[in-house]
Design a protein around this motif. Sequence first.
Motif, PDB file in Angstrom:
ATOM      1  N   CYS A  36     -41.130   4.987 -29.303  1.00 59.64           N
ATOM      2  CA  CYS A  36     -42.042   4.002 -28.753  1.00 59.64           C
ATOM      3  C   CYS A  36     -43.392   4.688 -28.541  1.00 59.64           C
ATOM      4  N   CYS A  39     -43.573   4.958 -24.174  1.00 61.91           N
ATOM      5  CA  CYS A  39     -42.600   5.670 -23.336  1.00 61.91           C
ATOM      6  C   CYS A  39     -41.774   6.691 -24.107  1.00 61.91           C
ATOM      7  N   CYS A  67     -41.446  -0.549 -27.588  1.00 57.22           N
ATOM      8  CA  CYS A  67     -40.235  -1.159 -27.035  1.00 57.22           C
ATOM      9  C   CYS A  67     -40.574  -2.407 -26.219  1.00 57.22           C
ATOM     10  N   CYS A  70     -42.364  -1.801 -22.758  1.00 60.27           N
ATOM     11  CA  CYS A  70     -43.772  -1.410 -22.858  1.00 60.27           C
ATOM     12  C   CYS A  70     -44.608  -2.561 -23.393  1.00 60.27           C
TER      13      CYS A  70
HETATM   14 ZN   LIG Z   1     -41.611   1.998 -24.548  1.00 55.38          ZN
END
Ligand SMILES: [Zn+2]
Length: 86
Positions: A36, A39, A67, A70
């Motif tokens: 991602c 994160c 993701c 996020c």
């Molecule tokens: Zn993420």
Amino acid sequence: MANDWRLQGQEKYLHGITLFWKKYRRYSEAWDHDHCEFCGSKFAEQDAITGALHEGYATADNYRWICTECFNDFKDRFAWWLKQGG
Ligand SMILES: [Zn+2]
């Protein structure tokens, strides 16, 4: 949110871009997973890596992956366009 640890200058290349919700597909045969953009969560194809995500928000070329968590946290700040398919 301004000081969120996940924010590390991504505005430069992720602001206002178009994203597609899709099943994870490798950008290149040379690697087996992605992370991602915020994160660092892993994305991998089905059964490739235990615990990895198999779906997410990606650029049309499958190069950048984000993701769900996020995406939801940063969609307003980054003004993303979400499109179907791709
Ligand atoms: Zn993420």
